[in-house]
Design a protein around this motif. Structure first.
Motif, short mmCIF file in Angstrom:
data_model
loop_
_atom_site.label_atom_id
_atom_site.label_comp_id
_atom_site.label_asym_id
_atom_site.label_seq_id
_atom_site.Cartn_x
_atom_site.Cartn_y
_atom_site.Cartn_z
N PRO A 111 0.72 -1.24 -0.23
CA PRO A 111 0.08 0.01 0.09
C PRO A 111 0.88 1.19 -0.02
O PRO A 111 1.88 1.38 0.56
N GLU A 112 0.33 2.17 -0.65
CA GLU A 112 1.05 3.61 -0.96
C GLU A 112 0.65 4.39 0.45
O GLU A 112 -0.44 4.58 0.79
N VAL A 113 1.64 5.08 0.97
CA VAL A 113 1.38 6.11 1.87
C VAL A 113 1.97 7.41 1.67
O VAL A 113 3.23 7.45 1.17
N VAL A 114 1.36 8.64 1.91
CA VAL A 114 1.79 9.88 1.57
C VAL A 114 2.10 10.55 2.82
O VAL A 114 0.85 10.80 3.85
N VAL A 115 3.27 11.19 3.13
CA VAL A 115 3.62 12.03 4.12
C VAL A 115 3.93 13.27 3.93
O VAL A 115 4.95 13.39 3.17
N GLU A 116 3.68 14.47 4.68
CA GLU A 116 4.06 15.88 4.41
C GLU A 116 4.72 16.11 5.35
O GLU A 116 4.29 15.88 6.68
N VAL A 117 6.18 16.34 5.56
CA VAL A 117 7.05 16.82 6.40
C VAL A 117 7.51 18.31 6.42
O VAL A 117 7.52 18.72 5.37
N GLY A 118 7.61 18.92 7.49
CA GLY A 118 8.16 20.27 7.51
C GLY A 118 9.84 20.29 7.41
O GLY A 118 10.41 18.97 7.24
N PRO A 119 10.52 21.32 7.13
CA PRO A 119 12.06 21.37 7.26
C PRO A 119 12.61 20.41 8.48
O PRO A 119 13.62 19.75 8.34
N GLY A 120 11.88 20.39 9.75
CA GLY A 120 12.36 19.61 10.71
C GLY A 120 12.34 18.19 10.56
O GLY A 120 12.81 17.43 11.28
N GLY A 121 11.65 17.82 9.63
CA GLY A 121 11.25 16.35 9.25
C GLY A 121 11.67 15.79 8.05
O GLY A 121 11.34 14.79 7.53
N ARG A 122 12.77 16.52 7.51
CA ARG A 122 13.08 16.04 6.33
C ARG A 122 14.07 14.80 6.49
O ARG A 122 14.17 14.02 5.45
N TRP A 123 14.35 14.19 7.60
CA TRP A 123 15.23 13.19 8.07
C TRP A 123 14.33 12.04 7.47
O TRP A 123 14.90 11.00 7.10
N VAL A 124 13.02 11.88 7.31
CA VAL A 124 12.19 10.82 6.89
C VAL A 124 12.77 10.31 5.53
O VAL A 124 12.76 8.94 5.39
N ALA A 125 13.15 11.30 4.64
CA ALA A 125 13.61 10.78 3.49
C ALA A 125 14.75 9.86 3.26
O ALA A 125 15.45 9.43 2.39
N GLU A 126 15.74 10.32 4.38
CA GLU A 126 16.88 9.62 4.52
C GLU A 126 16.88 8.05 5.22
O GLU A 126 17.72 7.19 5.15
N TYR A 127 15.79 8.00 6.09
CA TYR A 127 15.81 6.74 6.80
C TYR A 127 14.69 5.74 6.16
O TYR A 127 14.72 4.87 6.54
N TYR A 128 13.71 6.32 5.47
CA TYR A 128 12.80 5.19 4.87
C TYR A 128 12.85 5.33 3.27
O TYR A 128 12.98 6.31 2.64
N PRO A 129 12.95 4.04 2.91
CA PRO A 129 12.92 4.19 1.16
C PRO A 129 11.48 4.67 0.75
O PRO A 129 10.66 4.27 1.40
N TYR A 130 11.63 5.54 -0.40
CA TYR A 130 10.50 6.13 -0.84
C TYR A 130 10.38 6.05 -2.41
O TYR A 130 11.32 5.80 -2.96
N ASP A 131 9.09 6.23 -2.87
CA ASP A 131 8.97 6.20 -4.29
C ASP A 131 9.24 7.52 -4.87
O ASP A 131 10.00 7.94 -5.90
N SER A 132 8.95 8.83 -4.25
CA SER A 132 8.98 10.07 -4.46
C SER A 132 9.38 10.95 -3.49
O SER A 132 8.48 10.68 -2.48
N ALA A 133 9.93 12.01 -3.52
CA ALA A 133 9.88 13.23 -2.55
C ALA A 133 9.82 14.51 -3.23
O ALA A 133 10.88 14.88 -3.93
N GLU A 134 8.76 15.18 -3.16
CA GLU A 134 8.44 16.47 -3.80
C GLU A 134 8.73 17.63 -2.73
O GLU A 134 8.39 17.57 -1.59
N GLU A 135 9.66 18.57 -3.30
CA GLU A 135 9.81 19.86 -2.42
C GLU A 135 8.68 20.60 -2.24
O GLU A 135 7.66 20.58 -3.02
N LEU A 136 8.43 21.00 -0.93
CA LEU A 136 7.27 21.95 -0.68
C LEU A 136 7.65 23.18 -0.65
O LEU A 136 8.95 23.62 -0.20
N PRO A 137 6.89 24.39 -0.76
CA PRO A 137 7.31 25.82 -0.47
C PRO A 137 7.92 26.17 0.71
O PRO A 137 8.72 27.05 0.97
N ASP A 138 7.46 25.45 1.86
CA ASP A 138 8.03 25.79 3.17
C ASP A 138 9.40 25.33 3.52
O ASP A 138 9.89 25.19 4.58
N GLY A 139 10.05 24.48 2.56
CA GLY A 139 11.21 24.05 2.77
C GLY A 139 11.01 22.53 3.28
O GLY A 139 11.83 21.66 3.27
#
Length: 320
Positions: A242-270
């Protein structure tokens, strides 16, 4: 395809023999012989001086380059014909003896293994001389995971089923289950992979979460399963998960370093909008709680609602 660590290790072992027989070899010639680029060869040469029979002076490979040729300064000293016999230094012998004695005390260790370990320890003590007496003043005590490891290892060797009381952090509960063990492996922590009779599926259990364990007399009979390649890590999502979508702020960018992901899209707030897959979406509730104001689960909706409810329950508990 980029070479993996095993390919590089094999190449470097061959490189040592090649360079010993060709003093002053040209970089371009060596790179061509091994089918790699000059930059890849230089990267190997940067690692080789950290290898040797020990990390003491004179025991490491003294290999360097002037940018055109490769020179091995102490090839004779480490050559197969003239090298001194490998000897353990006092600190190395002490470490081995302390570890061997500690392992020999593990509960559940097979007697044949314990006897072999004792014989090897006795030979090492004889060879170590005074170092052996120094090591007798040191000891290591294993925590409970060591006993669990020994029981699991014995169950695998004797093909016996295990009874476990296991803590599941995703549900924050202890469950009792019977497991037919398949293998032990380590990826950061030590795990048991086995066929769980409670869920009738292959499951992975972290040994430090086993609250109680018992070997059963019933023989283990796990279904034939293909062992996963864990060289890329324990969590390897499938395209069918199953696919899960998570939005994180600048303090949560570490998620992309520790979890394998399909895509990571930059948001306006960083921050990032991360799309990932997992066989157990409910396990990501803990991620949402950990992120706090730094992130939220967007989809699927039922998981987002579940995460919000878990957060409200946690806050209510603090209020009480």
């Amino acid at each position: 395809m980029a070479p993996n660590a095993i390919d590089q290790t094999r190449r470097m072992l061959s490189l040592v023999t090649y360079l010993r027989e060709r003093p002053g070899a040209r970089i371009d010639d060596v790179a061509r012989a091994f089918g790699i680029t000059a930059d890849e060869l230089i990267a190997d040469l940067d690692v080789l001086p950290m290898c040797g029979t020990s990390f003491r002076g004179g025991d490491l490979l003294e290999i360097d380059t002037d940018g055109e040729r490769i020179w091995w300064r102490n090839a004779d000293a480490l050559g197969s014909d003239t090298a001194q016999p490998l000897r353990l230094a006092s600190d190395e012998a002490t470490a081995l003896l302390v570890a061997a004695r500690a392992v020999a005390t593990l509960p559940g260790l097979r007697e044949s293994d314990r006897d072999a370990l004792r014989r090897a320890t006795a030979k090492l003590e004889e060879a170590a001389g005074e170092s052996a007496s120094a090591s007798s003043r040191l000891s290591v005590t294993f925590e409970s995971e060591g006993g669990v490891f020994a029981d699991v290892d014995r169950a695998i060797a004797e093909r016996r089923r295990l009874w476990l009381r296991y803590y599941s952090p995703a549900r924050d509960e202890l469950t009792e289950r019977e497991v037919d063990p398949i293998r032990l492996f380590a990826v950061g922590h030590t795990y048991l992979e086995g066929w769980c009779r409670l869920s009738e599926a292959r499951r992975t259990f972290r040994l430090d979460r086993v609250a109680a364990i018992r070997l059963l007399d019933e023989p283990a009979d796990p279904p034939a399963v293909e062992l996963r390649d864990l060289s890329e890590g324990l969590v390897q999502p499938s395209a069918d998960d199953p696919e899960v979508v998570v939005e994180v702020g600048p303090g949560g960018r570490w998620v992309a370093e520790y979890y394998p992901y399909d895509s990571a899209e930059e948001l306006p707030d960083g921050g990032l909008r991360v799309t990932l897959r997992t066989p157990d979406p409910a396990s990501l509730r803990r991620l949402a709680l950990r992120l706090g104001h730094d992130g939220r689960i967007v989809a699927p909706r039922e998981l987002a609602d579940s995460a919000r409810e878990a957060a409200r329950t946690a806050l209510a508990a603090y209020g009480e």
